[in-house]
Design a protein around this motif. Structure first.
Motif, mmCIF file in Angstrom:
data_model
loop_
_atom_site.group_PDB
_atom_site.id
_atom_site.type_symbol
_atom_site.label_atom_id
_atom_site.label_comp_id
_atom_site.label_asym_id
_atom_site.label_seq_id
_atom_site.Cartn_x
_atom_site.Cartn_y
_atom_site.Cartn_z
ATOM 1 N N ILE A 9 5.999 4.246 3.126
ATOM 2 C CA ILE A 9 4.821 3.405 3.331
ATOM 3 C C ILE A 9 5.205 1.949 3.082
ATOM 4 O O ILE A 9 6.145 1.662 2.340
ATOM 5 C CB ILE A 9 3.642 3.835 2.427
ATOM 6 C CG1 ILE A 9 3.988 3.719 0.937
ATOM 7 C CG2 ILE A 9 3.212 5.250 2.763
ATOM 8 C CD1 ILE A 9 2.800 3.991 0.014
ATOM 9 N N LYS A 36 3.996 4.886 7.448
ATOM 10 C CA LYS A 36 2.622 4.372 7.538
ATOM 11 C C LYS A 36 2.559 2.945 7.006
ATOM 12 O O LYS A 36 3.266 2.605 6.050
ATOM 13 C CB LYS A 36 1.668 5.205 6.672
ATOM 14 C CG LYS A 36 1.656 6.683 6.949
ATOM 15 C CD LYS A 36 0.705 7.031 8.063
ATOM 16 C CE LYS A 36 0.725 8.533 8.334
ATOM 17 N NZ LYS A 36 0.352 8.882 9.691
ATOM 18 N N TYR A 50 -4.397 8.176 1.064
ATOM 19 C CA TYR A 50 -3.016 8.670 1.207
ATOM 20 C C TYR A 50 -2.558 9.295 -0.115
ATOM 21 O O TYR A 50 -1.983 10.376 -0.129
ATOM 22 C CB TYR A 50 -2.084 7.523 1.612
ATOM 23 C CG TYR A 50 -0.719 7.987 2.056
ATOM 24 C CD1 TYR A 50 -0.503 8.378 3.378
ATOM 25 C CD2 TYR A 50 0.355 8.044 1.164
ATOM 26 C CE1 TYR A 50 0.753 8.805 3.793
ATOM 27 C CE2 TYR A 50 1.606 8.472 1.574
ATOM 28 C CZ TYR A 50 1.799 8.842 2.885
ATOM 29 O OH TYR A 50 3.048 9.281 3.296
#
Ligand code: RP5
Length: 161
Positions: A9, A36, A50
């Motif tokens: 991420i 992401k 998340y």
């Protein structure tokens, strides 16, 4: 739930030029992963969701890259007990020292494994994530050992003129 993949991420699209180094290593080692954009400041709800879903999604390790007021790795570590590896992204204003200190200085109770600033940190984050997965997967352990051996073999003994 078997832990299957690594979550990469990052706080911004602009972090991808560094964070792709994590993805490159994970691809070389054939480690399943996803990537992401999640910003602690711009998309806090996305961060929370998340973190909440991470274990159920089969994520074993989270690699989090952020720059400047780099709160993403630490906030993710506060939301999930999955290991979080932080990558400080270089910044124009302070060359990434701001990112480094921000990620490194976690309060007791919520660790983030902080890597070097920039590309070496992103690569090492993927290798550390693979080491964690290798503890419970002998095939991954073998691939990691072979990767390290290949790196050693690529280093010349004598410097070229
Ligand atoms: C941080 O702010 C991001 O991780 C990024 O490193 C930095 C700058 O983001 P942009 O302004 O380029 O989107 O949240």
């Amino acid at each position: 739930m078997k832990y299957l993949k690594v979550g990469i991420i990052m706080g911004s699209q602009s972090d991808w030029s560094i964070m792709k180094e994590s993805a490159i290593i994970l691809e070389e080692l054939r480690i399943p992963h996803e990537k992401k954009i999640i910003s602690a400041h711009r998309t806090p709800d996305r961060l929370w969701k998340y973190g909440e879903a991470a274990i159920e999604s089969g994520i074993a390790v989270i690699i989090a890259g952020a720059g400047g007021a780099a709160h993403l790795p630490g906030m993710m570590a506060s939301k999930t007990q999955i290991p979080v590896i932080g990558v400080p992204i270089p910044t124009k204003a302070l060359s990434g020292l701001d990112s480094l200190y921000s990620i490194l200085q976690m309060p007791k109770g919520y660790p983030v494994a902080t890597m070097a600033i920039g590309s070496p940190g992103a690569s090492n984050a993927a290798l550390l994530a693979t080491s964690i997965l290798a503890l419970n997967d002998s095939e991954v352990a073998k691939r990691l050992m072979e990767w390290r051996e290949a790196l050693s073999r690529s280093i010349e003994e004598t410097p070229k003129e």
